[in-house]
Design an enzyme around this catalytic site. Structure first.
Site, PDB file in Angstrom:
ATOM      1  CE  LYS A   1       6.294  -0.114   5.727  1.00 63.38           C
ATOM      2  NZ  LYS A   1       7.413   0.093   4.594  1.00 63.38           N
TER       3      LYS A   1
ATOM      4  N   GLY B   1       8.923   5.554  -7.484  1.00 59.91           N
ATOM      5  CA  GLY B   1       7.774   5.003  -6.877  1.00 59.91           C
ATOM      6  C   GLY B   1       7.927   4.255  -5.313  1.00 59.91           C
TER       7      GLY B   1
ATOM      8  N   GLY C   1       8.084  -0.920  -3.955  1.00 61.01           N
ATOM      9  CA  GLY C   1       7.802  -0.860  -5.192  1.00 61.01           C
ATOM     10  C   GLY C   1       6.313  -1.399  -5.582  1.00 61.01           C
TER      11      GLY C   1
ATOM     12  CG  LEU D   1       9.512  -8.752   1.753  1.00 57.01           C
ATOM     13  CD1 LEU D   1      10.360  -8.150   2.830  1.00 57.01           C
ATOM     14  CD2 LEU D   1      10.101 -10.075   1.386  1.00 57.01           C
TER      15      LEU D   1
ATOM     16  CG  ASP E   1       6.275   3.752   5.631  1.00 58.12           C
ATOM     17  OD1 ASP E   1       5.155   3.140   5.572  1.00 58.12           O
ATOM     18  OD2 ASP E   1       7.158   2.868   5.443  1.00 58.12           O
TER      19      ASP E   1
ATOM     20  CB  THR F   1      -7.581   5.138  -2.104  1.00 53.85           C
ATOM     21  OG1 THR F   1      -7.957   4.658  -0.641  1.00 53.85           O
ATOM     22  CG2 THR F   1      -8.351   4.430  -3.023  1.00 53.85           C
TER      23      THR F   1
END
Length: 374
Positions: free
Chosen positions: A234, A216, A348, A165, A230, A107
């Site tokens: 990470k 997307g 993706g 990955l 982002d 979500t």
């Protein structure tokens, strides 16, 4: 910065049985990733580890199906389902749902991430591509892994970094075998890699951003990618997985979001972004004149985490990244002279869903059957 002293939560040891119990799966979030996951569960060949979907929800619908029903039945139920009642969903999962049970959070919602601890305490495995739970305070991150370890369940978040990955697992394995991660350098945003690759192909900045959204590749609000947030999340997850204690406020990243558009509504932001196209065209021309490419590169070391736009020689591996590729260079005590490199598509829905499915299958192959909770 020194390695964090709290112990890492180890996955439950895998064991094989001639007739293992089915692993039940609840999927929260039926957007691109959640839908792709359900389709992949349906399409996978049997390997002795059956996955049974028991329910799913969106922001507007929540449905339940019998464990022996397939994905089509679940998707059909979603059409007529009632709006989600999270208290009721959590009660049903923790008190009635069959075990072993995996809760998949696709979500990206803070109120769902806040429920992981309750689910883990109830003996429910949690798998997520959402970065929210892992990028709060260090104490909150430590708490989740401690709760999972105490409850004997797994908390897996491989796809929070690098989509499909095996980056998180690589770092976990290095640490578990006694190695020490010294630094990580990388291009870790498939969205930004796609963006700069598209710029090199002659598109304007605003067109490239819109293409990333349309395909997307971007976060729900593309400014999470453009701001560097982002990338920051990470690297924060990787640093913590490597055993370092670091708070979000200690991360320094460069934002590519124009100041004038930072607070604009999402659609207005995309519509007005063409106002910066000329500046980005100049940047691209400057890079090309120096036989270099634009890449957004992140760095982690004992000194901290930082990230920003760099001119990278186009003859290097980082300079040759295309499409939505990610590349991670991991330097450790063992990989001191030549870093360990992980490279491949990093964005993706299909590759992310495949990574989530891989996490679910690791749990299915290691989870022990148990009865319904009392």
């Amino acid at each position: 910065m020194t390695p964090h002293s709290s112990s890492l939560a180890s996955p439950v040891a895998e064991s094989k049985s001639s007739s293992p119990s089915p692993t039940h799966v609840y999927v929260a979030g039926m957007g691109d990733i959640g839908t792709a996951l359900v389709q992949q569960i349906h399409a996978r060949g049997e390997d002795g580890h059956a996955l049974c979907l028991i329910g799913a929800c969106t922001t507007r619908r929540a449905a339940w199906v019998a464990p022996d029903c397939g994905p089509e039945a679940l998707l059909g139920e979603m059409e007529e389902a009632a709006p989600p009642d999270w208290s009721a969903i959590i009660d049903r999962l923790t008190q009635e749902a069959p075990r072993p049970l995996v809760f998949v959070d696709a979500t990206g919602a803070p109120d769902v991430a806040a429920r992981y601890e309750t689910l883990l305490q109830a003996g429910i495995h949690v798998v997520t591509p959402s970065k929210l739970a892992n990028t709060r305070s260090q104490a909150a991150f430590d708490r989740l892994r401690a709760v999972a370890a105490d409850a004997g369940v797994q908390y897996r978040y491989e796809t929070t970094v690098g989509a499909g990955l095996p980056v998180v697992q690589t770092v976990r394995t290095l640490v578990a075998t006694g190695d020490r991660v010294r630094s990580i350098r990388g291009v870790v945003s498939g969205t930004l890699t796609f963006l700069f690759s598209t710029l090199r192909d002659g598109c304007s900045f605003s067109e490239a951003v819109q293409a990333a959204v349309d395909r997307g590749y971007a976060e729900p609000d593309v400014r999470d990618d453009l701001s560097g947030n982002d990338v920051a999340r990470k690297f924060l997850i990787l640093a913590r997985t490597a055993g370092y204690a670091i708070e979000p406020s200690d991360v320094q990243v460069e934002s590519l979001v124009p100041d004038a558009l930072a607070e604009s509504p999402r659609d207005d932001f995309l519509r007005r972004l063409s106002g910066v196209d000329a500046r980005w065209q100049e940047r691209q021309a400057t890079a090309a004149a120096e036989d270099a490419v634009l890449q957004y590169v992140g760095h982690f070391s004992s000194e901290g985490i930082e990230g920003g736009l760099e001119l990278v020689p186009d003859s290097t591996a980082v300079g040759q990244l295309g499409a939505q590729e990610n590349l991670f260079e991991i330097t450790t005590d063992r990989y001191a002279d030549v870093p360990l490199v992980v490279r491949g598509p990093g964005a993706g829905p299909s590759v992310t869903a495949a990574g989530v499915l891989a996490d679910v299958l690791k749990i299915a192959r290691g989870a022990c059957p148990s009865s319904l909770p009392a």
